[in-house]
Design a protein around this motif. Structure first.
Motif, PDB file in Angstrom:
ATOM      1  N   ASN A  65      14.384  35.852  71.266  1.00 53.14           N
ATOM      2  CA  ASN A  65      15.466  35.710  70.581  1.00 53.14           C
ATOM      3  C   ASN A  65      15.752  37.184  69.974  1.00 53.14           C
ATOM      4  OD1 ASN A  65      17.950  34.573  69.694  1.00 53.14           O
ATOM      5  ND2 ASN A  65      17.313  33.394  68.276  1.00 53.14           N
ATOM      6  N   GLY A  66      16.484  38.047  70.435  1.00 47.23           N
ATOM      7  CA  GLY A  66      16.572  39.568  70.021  1.00 47.23           C
ATOM      8  C   GLY A  66      16.816  39.684  68.492  1.00 47.23           C
ATOM      9  N   GLY A  67      15.754  40.041  67.942  1.00 47.18           N
ATOM     10  CA  GLY A  67      16.043  40.367  66.383  1.00 47.18           C
ATOM     11  C   GLY A  67      15.774  39.282  65.521  1.00 47.18           C
ATOM     12  N   LEU A  68      15.550  38.014  66.162  1.00 46.05           N
ATOM     13  CA  LEU A  68      15.579  36.749  65.327  1.00 46.05           C
ATOM     14  C   LEU A  68      14.129  36.005  65.616  1.00 46.05           C
ATOM     15  CD1 LEU A  68      19.171  35.802  66.128  1.00 46.05           C
ATOM     16  CD2 LEU A  68      18.380  36.223  64.001  1.00 46.05           C
ATOM     17  N   GLY A  69      13.503  36.076  66.443  1.00 49.30           N
ATOM     18  CA  GLY A  69      12.119  35.548  66.457  1.00 49.30           C
ATOM     19  C   GLY A  69      11.938  35.106  68.016  1.00 49.30           C
ATOM     20  N   ASP A  70      11.238  34.094  67.951  1.00 49.04           N
ATOM     21  CA  ASP A  70      10.878  33.543  69.370  1.00 49.04           C
ATOM     22  C   ASP A  70      11.865  32.392  70.065  1.00 49.04           C
ATOM     23  OD1 ASP A  70      10.421  31.674  67.779  1.00 49.04           O
ATOM     24  OD2 ASP A  70       8.094  31.349  68.144  1.00 49.04           O
TER      25      ASP A  70
ATOM     26  N   GLY B 255      34.057  45.736  57.707  1.00 50.82           N
ATOM     27  CA  GLY B 255      33.984  46.948  58.064  1.00 50.82           C
ATOM     28  C   GLY B 255      33.649  47.322  59.675  1.00 50.82           C
ATOM     29  N   THR B 256      33.142  46.244  60.061  1.00 50.61           N
ATOM     30  CA  THR B 256      32.585  46.230  61.695  1.00 50.61           C
ATOM     31  C   THR B 256      34.133  46.408  62.325  1.00 50.61           C
ATOM     32  OG1 THR B 256      30.964  44.748  61.262  1.00 50.61           O
ATOM     33  CG2 THR B 256      31.642  44.925  63.362  1.00 50.61           C
TER      34      THR B 256
ATOM     35  N   GLU C  76      25.958  51.142  72.963  1.00 52.35           N
ATOM     36  CA  GLU C  76      24.779  50.866  73.550  1.00 52.35           C
ATOM     37  C   GLU C  76      25.011  50.946  75.094  1.00 52.35           C
ATOM     38  OE1 GLU C  76      20.992  47.655  74.177  1.00 52.35           O
ATOM     39  OE2 GLU C  76      22.950  47.020  73.519  1.00 52.35           O
ATOM     40  N   PHE C  77      25.802  50.225  75.599  1.00 51.48           N
ATOM     41  CA  PHE C  77      26.304  50.205  77.102  1.00 51.48           C
ATOM     42  C   PHE C  77      26.383  51.671  77.586  1.00 51.48           C
ATOM     43  CE2 PHE C  77      25.696  45.779  76.980  1.00 51.48           C
ATOM     44  CZ  PHE C  77      26.381  45.102  78.092  1.00 51.48           C
TER      45      PHE C  77
ATOM     46  N   LEU D 250      24.592  38.845  64.928  1.00 50.40           N
ATOM     47  CA  LEU D 250      24.388  40.093  63.844  1.00 50.40           C
ATOM     48  C   LEU D 250      23.350  40.947  64.627  1.00 50.40           C
ATOM     49  CD1 LEU D 250      24.884  38.670  60.648  1.00 50.40           C
ATOM     50  CD2 LEU D 250      26.743  39.459  62.392  1.00 50.40           C
ATOM     51  N   PRO D 251      22.294  40.690  65.327  1.00 47.02           N
ATOM     52  CA  PRO D 251      21.256  41.768  65.580  1.00 47.02           C
ATOM     53  C   PRO D 251      21.790  42.875  66.372  1.00 47.02           C
ATOM     54  CG  PRO D 251      20.219  39.690  65.624  1.00 47.02           C
ATOM     55  CD  PRO D 251      21.755  39.369  65.271  1.00 47.02           C
ATOM     56  N   ILE D 252      22.951  42.408  67.096  1.00 52.05           N
ATOM     57  CA  ILE D 252      23.400  43.563  67.929  1.00 52.05           C
ATOM     58  C   ILE D 252      23.913  44.906  67.113  1.00 52.05           C
ATOM     59  CG2 ILE D 252      25.689  44.119  69.248  1.00 52.05           C
ATOM     60  CD1 ILE D 252      25.776  41.405  70.130  1.00 52.05           C
ATOM     61  N   LEU D 253      24.240  44.663  65.846  1.00 50.74           N
ATOM     62  CA  LEU D 253      24.549  45.963  65.007  1.00 50.74           C
ATOM     63  C   LEU D 253      23.634  46.720  64.665  1.00 50.74           C
ATOM     64  CD1 LEU D 253      27.170  44.250  62.696  1.00 50.74           C
ATOM     65  CD2 LEU D 253      27.827  45.406  64.525  1.00 50.74           C
ATOM     66  N   ASP D 254      22.192  46.218  64.566  1.00 51.74           N
ATOM     67  CA  ASP D 254      21.024  46.954  64.407  1.00 51.74           C
ATOM     68  C   ASP D 254      20.304  47.470  65.832  1.00 51.74           C
ATOM     69  OD1 ASP D 254      19.530  44.750  65.083  1.00 51.74           O
ATOM     70  OD2 ASP D 254      19.134  44.522  62.741  1.00 51.74           O
TER      71      ASP D 254
END
Length: 450
Positions: free
Chosen positions: A270-275, A312-313, A175-176, A289-293
């Protein structure tokens, strides 16, 4: 508190059941090898012992990590004739003082944080380090690390063992690269990057989780500690954890407010997780974990978080995820870190116990254990190249660098009423909407008077 290896919630135990419970979590011995086929030159200094004397060790380390720990002294057992028996249990921290008082403590304990170490010293339970152990520590460890194993009476008791580095920020190298993001070199640059990601509108920049059962809140204390050290400096940090300045000192308020600009900001979490509310309920192990998607870009967590990525990461600077160190206020503050570690204390004395203590404080043990994977050490005799990943190799080099400013996890240095109670609770209430002044005043008022 320390699972800060990673944090393990402690369970209250009835005194009557403690001795029996202390025998749970036992890791089976890895059989000693054939001495004739083992190079024992590295173990000559520890002597040889007839009759296979046994040395017991207790600690919080369990499962695969415990298996690797046992493997790390296999050749030592073969060459010395000493049998080392390790028992790991998550209740070690809550049990050990009672066991010691009853005379039922193991020969050695792997003590996971300085607060517990100090309580054991003050209780008169630990034996001073031998001259061999102290010589190893003087050679292979920094003065700061030796200080953490020194009691309030000025006596050196416990050698450091393993370590971890706090304050890493995990990210996706892909991503970077694709979006032209650069690793920030200052906190201001980190704030600029955070705003840039938020303004692009694809997702919230940060993903955060404070959940950890009875220990919910501890990841937030790591944020505050990192910011106090970077913004106010090591002298103020030391005064803070010793309560030479109050918990509601302006420097601590500044750290809370700076962290709050990120983890209490609905535009940033809260990225990929909620508010923002989901920051409290999200388990810390799941939070990155939301970094992966691609639904989160940044996650603040220690070096041990490498073990939480799914199988596998690829964890590397050109892989699926990697981490950079939380920067300081200036670009030159690139070697300022908080961290954690364990210390080996002795509850009993004998020649075989002394030999095991000396081995565990040596560069030989550090290299044997680290090359088995998953951990690091600040032992200066450790060859960083034997660490099991690029990140861990970088972490070892950072810990060994004489220019690194290292401070132990602050909450582990504070009294239990604060570090593993009001600080956690205060963080949760604060993220839940309580203002900074009310929060720091609450924690300050909880500090024991003596």
């Amino acid at each position: 508190m320390s699972p800060k290896r990673y944090r393990r919630a402690l369970l209250p135990l009835a005194a009557a059941g403690i001795v029996g419970l202390a025998l749970t979590g036992c890791t089976g011995d890895i059989a000693a090898g054939d001495k004739e086929n083992t190079d024992c030159s590295a173990y000559d200094a520890y002597g040889t012992f007839e009759g296979s004397p046994e040395v017991s060790i207790g600690g919080t380390i369990q499962d695969a990590e415990a298996d690797r720990l046992v493997e790390s002294w296999k050749d030592f057992q073969t060459c010395t004739g000493i049998t080392v028996n390790y028992q790991g249990t998550k209740e070690f921290e809550s049990q050990i003082s009672v066991l010691a008082e009853a005379g039922n403590a193991p020969d050695l304990g792997i003590i996971p944080q300085p607060g517990l170490f100090n309580r054991l010293v003050d209780g008169g339970f630990l034996k001073p380090a031998t001259k061999e152990v102290e010589a190893n520590v003087d050679e292979f460890w920094s003065e700061d690390w030796k200080g953490y194993g020194t009691g309030s009476d000025g006596t050196f008791y416990a050698a450091p063992l393993m370590a971890s580095i706090k304050g890493y920020v995990w990210y996706s190298p892909t991503e970077f690269k694709d979006k032209g993001y650069e690793i920030p070199k200052t906190l201001d640059e980190l704030n600029t990057l955070t705003k840039k990601i938020a303004d692009e509108g694809d997702h919230k920049p940060w993903c955060v989780g404070l959940g950890s059962g009875d220990a919910t809140g501890w990841p937030g204390t790591d944020w505050i500690e990192d910011y106090v050290l970077r913004q106010a400096g090591p002298d103020t940090y030391d005064k803070w954890v010793k309560h030479e300045i109050p918990f509601n000192d302006p420097a601590i308020v500044e750290a809370f407010d700076s962290v709050g600009e990120i983890i209490k900001n609905p535009d940033y979490v809260n990225g990929g997780l909620g508010d923002v509310a989901s920051v409290i309920s999200t388990e810390f192990g799941d939070a990155g974990l939301p970094i992966l998607d691609g639904t989160c870009s940044l996650h603040h967590q220690a070096s041990f978080y490498e073990g939480f990525w799914p199988e596998g990461t690829k964890v590397s600077s050109d892989g699926d995820v990697y981490a950079f160190l939380l920067p300081g206020t200036e670009a030159s503050d690139d070697k300022v870190v908080t961290g954690g570690g364990e210390f080996v204390g002795a509850f009993k004395e004998s020649k075989e116990i002394d030999a095991v203590r000396a081995y565990l404080s040596s560069d030989t043990w550090a290299n044997n254990r680290v090359k088995l994977g998953g951990v690091i050490s600040a032992n200066k005799g450790l060859d960083a190249s034997v660490a099991s990943s690029e990140l861990l190799q970088d972490s070892v080099k950072l810990l060994q660098d004489e220019n690194t400013t290292f401070r132990f996890d602050g909450s582990d240095l504070m009294p239990g009423a604060v570090g593993t109670d009001s600080f956690w609770k205060g963080i949760v209430a604060w993220v839940g909407g309580q203002d900074t002044k009310t929060t720091v005043d609450f924690i300050e008022n909880s500090w024991p008077s003596s």
